[in-house]
Enzyme design. Structure first.
Site, PDB file in Angstrom:
ATOM      1  N   LYS A  76       2.053  -7.307   4.660  1.00  0.00           N
ATOM      2  CA  LYS A  76       3.148  -6.490   4.131  1.00  0.00           C
ATOM      3  C   LYS A  76       4.305  -6.427   5.142  1.00  0.00           C
ATOM      4  O   LYS A  76       5.469  -6.598   4.792  1.00  0.00           O
ATOM      5  CB  LYS A  76       2.602  -5.069   3.905  1.00  0.00           C
TER       6      LYS A  76
ATOM      7  N   ARG B  13       9.066   9.603  -8.387  1.00  0.00           N
ATOM      8  CA  ARG B  13       8.288   8.902  -9.419  1.00  0.00           C
ATOM      9  C   ARG B  13       8.542   7.412  -9.293  1.00  0.00           C
ATOM     10  O   ARG B  13       9.696   7.012  -9.097  1.00  0.00           O
ATOM     11  CB  ARG B  13       8.730   9.361 -10.818  1.00  0.00           C
TER      12      ARG B  13
ATOM     13  N   CYS C 269      -1.082   8.610  -9.060  1.00  0.00           N
ATOM     14  CA  CYS C 269      -0.939  10.031  -8.717  1.00  0.00           C
ATOM     15  C   CYS C 269      -1.756  10.938  -9.634  1.00  0.00           C
ATOM     16  O   CYS C 269      -2.718  11.556  -9.184  1.00  0.00           O
ATOM     17  CB  CYS C 269       0.524  10.423  -8.744  1.00  0.00           C
TER      18      CYS C 269
HETATM   19  P1  NAD Z   1       0.314   2.860  -1.288  1.00  0.00           P
HETATM   20  O1  NAD Z   1      -1.089   2.462  -1.438  1.00  0.00           O
HETATM   21  O2  NAD Z   1       1.377   2.132  -2.059  1.00  0.00           O
HETATM   22  O3  NAD Z   1       0.715   2.771   0.262  1.00  0.00           O
HETATM   23  C1  NAD Z   1      -0.061   3.261   1.294  1.00  0.00           C
HETATM   24  C2  NAD Z   1       0.147   2.356   2.504  1.00  0.00           C
HETATM   25  O4  NAD Z   1      -0.514   2.933   3.632  1.00  0.00           O
HETATM   26  C3  NAD Z   1      -0.449   0.957   2.331  1.00  0.00           C
HETATM   27  O5  NAD Z   1       0.578  -0.003   2.538  1.00  0.00           O
HETATM   28  C4  NAD Z   1      -1.530   0.877   3.406  1.00  0.00           C
HETATM   29  O6  NAD Z   1      -1.665  -0.412   3.965  1.00  0.00           O
HETATM   30  C5  NAD Z   1      -0.983   1.870   4.428  1.00  0.00           C
HETATM   31  N1  NAD Z   1      -1.970   2.346   5.399  1.00  0.00           N
HETATM   32  C6  NAD Z   1      -3.262   2.704   5.205  1.00  0.00           C
HETATM   33  N2  NAD Z   1      -3.830   3.080   6.372  1.00  0.00           N
HETATM   34  C7  NAD Z   1      -2.878   2.960   7.319  1.00  0.00           C
HETATM   35  C8  NAD Z   1      -2.855   3.193   8.720  1.00  0.00           C
HETATM   36  N3  NAD Z   1      -3.932   3.629   9.377  1.00  0.00           N
HETATM   37  N4  NAD Z   1      -1.719   2.959   9.384  1.00  0.00           N
HETATM   38  C9  NAD Z   1      -0.627   2.511   8.736  1.00  0.00           C
HETATM   39  N5  NAD Z   1      -0.586   2.267   7.411  1.00  0.00           N
HETATM   40  C10 NAD Z   1      -1.697   2.488   6.710  1.00  0.00           C
HETATM   41  O7  NAD Z   1       0.378   4.413  -1.613  1.00  0.00           O
HETATM   42  P2  NAD Z   1       1.613   5.275  -2.175  1.00  0.00           P
HETATM   43  O8  NAD Z   1       1.705   5.111  -3.641  1.00  0.00           O
HETATM   44  O9  NAD Z   1       2.824   5.032  -1.338  1.00  0.00           O
HETATM   45  O10 NAD Z   1       1.055   6.743  -1.903  1.00  0.00           O
HETATM   46  C11 NAD Z   1       0.969   7.256  -0.593  1.00  0.00           C
HETATM   47  C12 NAD Z   1       0.687   8.744  -0.691  1.00  0.00           C
HETATM   48  O11 NAD Z   1       1.781   9.402  -1.338  1.00  0.00           O
HETATM   49  C13 NAD Z   1      -0.557   9.089  -1.509  1.00  0.00           C
HETATM   50  O12 NAD Z   1      -1.139  10.229  -0.970  1.00  0.00           O
HETATM   51  C14 NAD Z   1       0.037   9.405  -2.878  1.00  0.00           C
HETATM   52  O13 NAD Z   1      -0.779  10.285  -3.621  1.00  0.00           O
HETATM   53  C15 NAD Z   1       1.326  10.075  -2.506  1.00  0.00           C
HETATM   54  N6  NAD Z   1       2.367  10.003  -3.525  1.00  0.00           N
HETATM   55  C16 NAD Z   1       2.526   8.846  -4.241  1.00  0.00           C
HETATM   56  C17 NAD Z   1       3.545   8.785  -5.191  1.00  0.00           C
HETATM   57  C18 NAD Z   1       3.730   7.551  -6.020  1.00  0.00           C
HETATM   58  O14 NAD Z   1       4.469   7.619  -7.019  1.00  0.00           O
HETATM   59  N7  NAD Z   1       3.149   6.427  -5.669  1.00  0.00           N
HETATM   60  C19 NAD Z   1       4.393   9.890  -5.396  1.00  0.00           C
HETATM   61  C20 NAD Z   1       4.217  11.025  -4.624  1.00  0.00           C
HETATM   62  C21 NAD Z   1       3.196  11.071  -3.686  1.00  0.00           C
END
Ligand code: NAD
Length: 430
Positions: free
Chosen positions: A35, A154, A260
């Site tokens: 990534k 979102r 989510c």
């Molecule tokens: P995602 O899976 O798209 O991204 C998470 C990233 O974290 C991945 O790229 C992963 O490689 C990285 N990661 C994991 N462990 C790591 C580490 N030790 N060091 C560095 N990077 C690491 O997830 P997302 O959709 O961005 O969601 C992230 C958080 O935000 C979740 O808790 C989710 O519930 C919350 N959230 C998501 C949304 C949404 O619409 N996707 C909206 C609000 C809140």
């Protein structure tokens, strides 16, 4: 400010790019080396409208950079956002392993004051756990604060949502943390609510659960409308005119998905259980959502008589329009159910096909909507992308082997569809 954002997913990358766009110096960190390599080459690992331009500009101005080196990023930033995934465990609990790993690495690296902010969606009391982890592993005498700043963007409108939020929630308990975070968000013209950390954590879970409940509520109403011959759209308009209710999130369909609502509901149910409350209301919200996919499959069966050996054309795979995200997309369960009944599936999605291919091994992927229609016994709408609303329906009818449409997102007008000669079925509309 010098900011590190840990996790380059939908939340981390958008937040990092937006902070950089606001003029801060941001370093985005991820453990996924592929990534980071893509991002360094100017390629985005996700599809999100407006993000590419924002990232390009911020990189050009040297306000945004990417790394796998969390240690270095920590040392060079005062403000560290944790935006890693919090996926569900098999029992529904949020898996906080990634959050703990990051907290422990930060603790070992910090030598001067840092504000560590949880942006990931986490169960209440996680902030306290992060604080304890930092206290246990940080060098004696190093000062730090922990705060909660849940994200409400979102997918599909993430950049716009981040820059124009309905509100910003800051769970911050020290004067310094409150000052840093209110300064950071000052340019966004929106209400900022400062709370304690636990309340901020609950605000996120409670908000998502409430929205999911609204969707399940209107889906239950749509099934009653189907049985009674009423129109759920009229019902939703009538309900929504009441300002206490509002029209948003009252669209009947095949249920919610994505990364989510399903996992946040499960996590909220589990944390409530651990705190001594059986959240039955939310268990029913989940059940209605699961059942809604079966309601849709029954409609397909009703429309076709027999599903076995029929070819079904599917429009839309992502869990909602304007995203390539396939996580917990209702299309996955629906397609697998239809395949188990002997159907052959051909499908098209404007942006989610690359990701869908890793989940859907037996599906024939088509180059556009019309290719899906050609020779199919029935057309199914599973995601309400705008381009599906604008199809030449006379052409669709000619290409289909039989003019049957089952619309899981209510994107077409039933009267017009019937006037065009379709046998048309939708959710909760006569
Ligand atoms: P995602 O899976 O798209 O991204 C998470 C990233 O974290 C991945 O790229 C992963 O490689 C990285 N990661 C994991 N462990 C790591 C580490 N030790 N060091 C560095 N990077 C690491 O997830 P997302 O959709 O961005 O969601 C992230 C958080 O935000 C979740 O808790 C989710 O519930 C919350 N959230 C998501 C949304 C949404 O619409 N996707 C909206 C609000 C809140």
């Amino acid at each position: 400010m010098k900011i590190a954002v840990v996790g380059c997913g939908y939340v981390g990358l958008v937040s990092g790019a937006c902070f950089a766009g606001m003029g801060h110096r941001v370093i985005c960190v991820d453990v996924d080396a592929k990534k980071i390599a893509m991002l360094k080459k100017g390629q985005l690992p996700i599809y999100e409208p407006g993000l590419e331009e924002l990232v390009d500009e911020a990189v050009r101005k040297k306000n945004l950079s990417f790394t796998v080196d969390l240690k270095n990023a920590c040392r060079n930033s005062e403000l560290i956002f944790i935006a890693v995934g919090t996926p569900p465990k098999p029992d529904g609990d949020a898996d906080l392993g990634f959050v703990e790993n990051v907290a422990r690495t930060i603790a070992k690296e910090i030598r001067s004051y840092k504000l560590i902010v949880e942006k990931s969606t986490v169960p209440v009391q996680t902030g306290h756990r992060i604080f304890e982890t930092l206290k246990m592993h940080a060098k004696k005498g190093v000062r730090f604060d922990v705060a909660s700043n849940p994200e409400f963007l979102r997918e599909g409108t993430a950049v716009r949502d981040f820059m124009n939020p309905d509100r910003v929630i800051l769970g911050a308990e020290s004067k310094k943390a409150r000052e840093i975070l209110t300064d950071l968000y000052r340019p966004l013209k929106c209400p900022v609510l400062v709370t304690d950390i636990k309340s901020a954590e609950i605000i996120k879970h409670a908000s998502n659960s409430f929205l999911a409940a609204k969707i399940s509520f209107i889906n239950a109403i749509s099934n009653i409308c189907d049985a009674a011959g009423a129109d759920v759209e009229q019902v939703a308009i009538g309900m929504g005119l009441d300002r206490r209710i509002g029209r948003d999130f009252l669209n009947a369909g095949i249920g919610f998905g994505g990364f989510c609502f399903p996992k946040d509901l499960s996590a909220f149910i589990r944390i409530s259980e651990k705190l001594g409350h059986d959240f039955e209301l939310l268990k029913n919200v989940q059940k209605i959502n699961e059942d809604q996919k079966k309601v849709f499959v029954r409609k397909v069966e009703h429309a076709l008589w027999n599903i076995s050996s029929k070819t079904l054309g599917v429009l839309g795979l992502s869990f909602k329009p304007n995203t390539d995200d396939m996580r917990y997309a209702p299309s996955l369960d629906i397609i697998s159910d239809l395949e188990s009944r002997g159907a052959k599936i051909r499908a098209y999605d404007p942006h989610a096909m690359a990701k869908a291919k890793t989940h859907l091994k037996n599906v024939e992927f088509c180059k556009d909507s019309y290719a899906v229609c050609r020779g199919s016994d029935c057309l199914l709408v599973l995601t309400e992308w705008d381009e599906f609303k604008e199809l030449d329906l006379a052409k669709v009818k000619k290409l289909l082997r039989q003019p049957v449409v089952v619309d899981g997102r209510n994107i077409y007008d039933p009267k017009k569809m019937r006037a065009l000669g379709f046998r048309y079925f939708s959710m909760g509309r006569p």
